[in-house]
Write an enzyme that holds these catalytic residues in place. Structure first.
Site, PDB file in Angstrom:
ATOM      1  N   GLU A   6      11.528  31.700  -5.501  1.00  0.00           N
ATOM      2  CA  GLU A   6      11.723  30.300  -5.882  1.00  0.00           C
ATOM      3  C   GLU A   6      11.007  29.920  -7.168  1.00  0.00           C
ATOM      4  O   GLU A   6      11.293  28.858  -7.744  1.00  0.00           O
ATOM      5  CB  GLU A   6      11.280  29.365  -4.749  1.00  0.00           C
ATOM      6  CG  GLU A   6       9.789  29.262  -4.522  1.00  0.00           C
ATOM      7  CD  GLU A   6       9.238  30.353  -3.614  1.00  0.00           C
ATOM      8  OE1 GLU A   6       8.102  30.189  -3.143  1.00  0.00           O
ATOM      9  OE2 GLU A   6       9.935  31.361  -3.377  1.00  0.00           O
TER      10      GLU A   6
ATOM     11  N   CYS B 268       7.335  35.543   1.745  1.00  0.00           N
ATOM     12  CA  CYS B 268       5.880  35.660   1.793  1.00  0.00           C
ATOM     13  C   CYS B 268       5.370  35.481   3.228  1.00  0.00           C
ATOM     14  O   CYS B 268       5.530  36.373   4.048  1.00  0.00           O
ATOM     15  CB  CYS B 268       5.232  34.680   0.821  1.00  0.00           C
ATOM     16  SG  CYS B 268       3.496  35.061   0.460  1.00  0.00           S
TER      17      CYS B 268
ATOM     18  N   SER C  79       9.818  -1.368 -11.305  1.00  0.00           N
ATOM     19  CA  SER C  79       8.758  -1.132 -12.281  1.00  0.00           C
ATOM     20  C   SER C  79       9.288  -0.741 -13.649  1.00  0.00           C
ATOM     21  O   SER C  79       8.513  -0.633 -14.598  1.00  0.00           O
ATOM     22  CB  SER C  79       7.844  -0.013 -11.776  1.00  0.00           C
ATOM     23  OG  SER C  79       8.564   1.208 -11.684  1.00  0.00           O
ATOM     24  N   GLY C  80      10.605  -0.499 -13.740  1.00  0.00           N
ATOM     25  CA  GLY C  80      11.166  -0.026 -14.992  1.00  0.00           C
ATOM     26  C   GLY C  80      11.367   1.468 -15.021  1.00  0.00           C
ATOM     27  O   GLY C  80      12.055   1.992 -15.896  1.00  0.00           O
ATOM     28  N   GLY C  81      10.772   2.179 -14.059  1.00  0.00           N
ATOM     29  CA  GLY C  81      10.948   3.621 -13.980  1.00  0.00           C
ATOM     30  C   GLY C  81      12.304   3.980 -13.405  1.00  0.00           C
ATOM     31  O   GLY C  81      12.999   3.148 -12.818  1.00  0.00           O
ATOM     32  N   VAL C  82      12.681   5.249 -13.544  1.00  0.00           N
ATOM     33  CA  VAL C  82      14.006   5.674 -13.099  1.00  0.00           C
ATOM     34  C   VAL C  82      14.153   5.568 -11.584  1.00  0.00           C
ATOM     35  O   VAL C  82      15.224   5.214 -11.082  1.00  0.00           O
ATOM     36  CB  VAL C  82      14.311   7.107 -13.597  1.00  0.00           C
ATOM     37  CG1 VAL C  82      13.382   8.129 -12.965  1.00  0.00           C
ATOM     38  CG2 VAL C  82      15.761   7.469 -13.348  1.00  0.00           C
ATOM     39  N   ASP C  83      13.089   5.829 -10.824  1.00  0.00           N
ATOM     40  CA  ASP C  83      13.193   5.804  -9.367  1.00  0.00           C
ATOM     41  C   ASP C  83      13.503   4.403  -8.840  1.00  0.00           C
ATOM     42  O   ASP C  83      14.446   4.209  -8.070  1.00  0.00           O
ATOM     43  CB  ASP C  83      11.898   6.316  -8.722  1.00  0.00           C
ATOM     44  CG  ASP C  83      11.531   7.710  -9.172  1.00  0.00           C
ATOM     45  OD1 ASP C  83      12.433   8.436  -9.625  1.00  0.00           O
ATOM     46  OD2 ASP C  83      10.348   8.072  -9.080  1.00  0.00           O
ATOM     47  N   SER C  84      12.700   3.428  -9.234  1.00  0.00           N
ATOM     48  CA  SER C  84      12.909   2.074  -8.722  1.00  0.00           C
ATOM     49  C   SER C  84      14.185   1.463  -9.290  1.00  0.00           C
ATOM     50  O   SER C  84      14.872   0.693  -8.606  1.00  0.00           O
ATOM     51  CB  SER C  84      11.703   1.178  -9.039  1.00  0.00           C
ATOM     52  OG  SER C  84      11.562   0.971 -10.430  1.00  0.00           O
TER      53      SER C  84
ATOM     54  N   HIS D 211       7.974  35.702  -4.302  1.00  0.00           N
ATOM     55  CA  HIS D 211       8.459  34.317  -4.319  1.00  0.00           C
ATOM     56  C   HIS D 211       9.662  34.187  -5.255  1.00  0.00           C
ATOM     57  O   HIS D 211       9.500  33.986  -6.466  1.00  0.00           O
ATOM     58  CB  HIS D 211       7.353  33.362  -4.763  1.00  0.00           C
ATOM     59  CG  HIS D 211       6.286  33.168  -3.748  1.00  0.00           C
ATOM     60  ND1 HIS D 211       6.355  32.213  -2.758  1.00  0.00           N
ATOM     61  CD2 HIS D 211       5.120  33.831  -3.546  1.00  0.00           C
ATOM     62  CE1 HIS D 211       5.275  32.281  -2.003  1.00  0.00           C
ATOM     63  NE2 HIS D 211       4.513  33.259  -2.450  1.00  0.00           N
TER      64      HIS D 211
END
Length: 505
Positions: A166, A80, A218-223, A164
């Site tokens: 992607e 693009c 925090s209990g989330g997957v990231d942390s 695009h």
């Protein structure tokens, strides 16, 4: 390790490009136009992709790139805006026209390795007003759109495509990337996020020479993944802190602490609910809520650090989309502030460690699975750092907080019963100031309007509203109005991202 350099011209599509490349098994790194030539000159960079962007190549101050990028004898693919930049830089002609938006059919004119596996005509996704009127000298047109625009061109190892590849709407986009990376750039390395665990652990270990590392969980997957990677690297020198700001989903604080303790990580629980909720009371502006939560979080964290004199490092679970949505990537528009991005308060005086900064959410999930984390954690829906506060539209009140928490629990429970919870990206409820007249117990009642938001996505960069069966939505609505007396109306959000964002605030 062989890699591809994605030059970011300001559009958030740059991250979609990087994700698609990684899905093919090739590592992609994003760079600004200013640093592109230097980075692309490195031996491990085997190809360059020029991203799309919101600007016109002729606008004053539009992102530009050094022509030296084309003299490196490395394959280049412009998409693009990147396609138009190739034309402008190498002697072609770019004009403004009516443009093409949405699904478009392109016709392949020339057999080329880039289009191996494509039919003579394929559906692609267009989003442009400028177009290449004349290709640069020596370039051949490979494809045209149904509207007569140049859809693809090539000279040697330099390619440009107006569409695009992607986005999923381009049916053979992945095939094109595979062709470009494997057949044209001849990249043979295979990259997988789960294979990066050893490298990440070693990098953490090499950086944390002395002192402890504090990480907010925090209990989330990231942390959770961040904490586990730290634990693998430095063991008991990890100090996990759970700050309960009173804005979590139901049961989340207890689940987070229990999981980490089962792994061997001690968790320091800090009950700061009153501190946060008092400061938020009555605050209506979204950014003000985020600012208050961010500053209060930093203060509470600072108090915790003071109790841990040996802490020298702060770890965060920052991801790629966090960075781009905060405008930290040059050329990207700031959409909303993110509590994980933007620098640390000066009183922290800690070195920042972000083990997941280069990964997307789906890649973090793959790492989580490889680490052996429970599926409830691996597939937990993304949750904003400021918690339920940003799902309250208008003035913050504890009454609205209780409504959002209960309603969100109902949404999640019904999706789990229907086997749909893991099939959607996020599912939650929001509440605002508007009210609706209802009838409860044969009496007139004035109650809140709750909006249910369920979206499908792969990376949070774009999202589509989920076509949940009506009978499921009916159950959700019935339960919310029955079990939450303050609510008399439930609506369903049917706007995608863009133009909307996933979270309301």
């Amino acid at each position: 390790m062989e890699k591809v350099l994605v030059v970011n011209f300001g559009g958030q599509y740059a991250h979609l490009i990087a994700r698609r490349i990684r899905e093919v098994g090739v590592y992609a790194e994003i760079a600004s136009p200013e640093e592109a030539v230097i980075k692309a000159s490195k031996e491990e960079v085997k190809a360059v992709i020029l991203s799309g962007g919101p600007s016109s190549v002729y606008e004053p101050g539009a992102p530009d790139i050094d022509e030296g990028i084309f003299a490196l004898s490395k394959p280049v693919l412009g998409i693009c805006y990147g396609h138009q930049m190739i034309a402008k830089k190498l002697g072609g002609k770019v004009e403004r026209g009516k443009g093409e938006y949405g699904k478009t059919i392109v016709k392949i004119l020339v057999n080329d390795p880039l289009f191996d596996g494509w039919k003579p005509e394929e559906a692609v996704w267009m989003s442009h007003s400028d177009f290449v009127e004349e290709p640069p000298p020596g370039f051949h047109v490979l494809a045209i759109s149904e509207n007569g625009y140049i859809a693809a061109m090539r000279k040697g190892l330099i390619y440009g495509v107006q569409f695009h590849p992607e986005v999923h709407h381009t049916s053979k986009g992945r095939v094109m990337f595979e062709n470009f990376l494997r057949k044209i750039a001849r990249i043979s390395d295979v990259w997988r996020p789960e294979d990066q665990i050893t490298r990440i652990v070693e990098e953490i270990r090499s950086r944390v020479k002395g002192g402890d590392v504090i990480v907010g969980v925090s209990g989330g997957v990231d942390s959770t993944v961040t904490a586990v990677l730290l634990y693998k690297a430095v063991g008991q020198r990890v100090k996990a802190v759970f700050i309960d700001h009173g804005l979590f989903r139901e049961g989340e604080p207890e689940e987070a602490a229990s999981l980490l303790k089962s792994i061997g990580i001690d968790v320091v629980y800090i009950d700061a609910k009153e501190r946060f909720l008092k400061r938020l009371e009555g605050v209506a502006d979204c950014e003000e809520k985020r600012r208050i939560i961010g500053e209060t979080f930093a203060e509470v964290f600072s108090d915790a650090v003071k109790q841990m004199p040996n802490v020298k490092y702060l770890a965060q679970g920052t991801l790629y989309p966090d960075v781009v949505e905060s405008g930290a990537v040059k050329g990207a528009d700031k959409i909303k502030s993110h509590h994980n991005v933007g620098g640390l308060p000066p009183w922290f005086q800690l070195e920042l460690i972000e083990p997941l900064r280069e990964f997307y959410k789906d890649e973090v999930r793959r790492i989580a699975k490889a680490l052996g984390l429970p599926e409830d954690v691996v597939y937990r829906h993304p949750f904003p750092g400021p918690g339920l506060a940003v799902r309250i539209i208008g003035p913050f009140t504890r009454e609205k907080l209780a409504i959002v928490r209960k309603a969100t629990k109902i949404v999640e429970e019904e999706l789990r019963k229907a086997g749909l919870f893991r099939k959607v990206w996020q599912a939650f409820a929001t509440v605002g100031e508007d009210k609706w007249v209802g009838v409860k117990g044969d009496r007139r009642a004035m109650g809140y309007i709750v909006t249910v938001r369920i979206v499908e996505s792969e990376d949070a960069m774009t999202a589509d509203w989920s076509r949940i069966p009506f009978e499921i939505l009916e159950k959700i609505s019935s339960r919310i109005t029955s079990e939450i007396p303050e609510v008399t109306m439930v609506t369903y959000a049917v706007t995608s991202k863009p133009p909307s964002t996933i979270e309301p605030c």
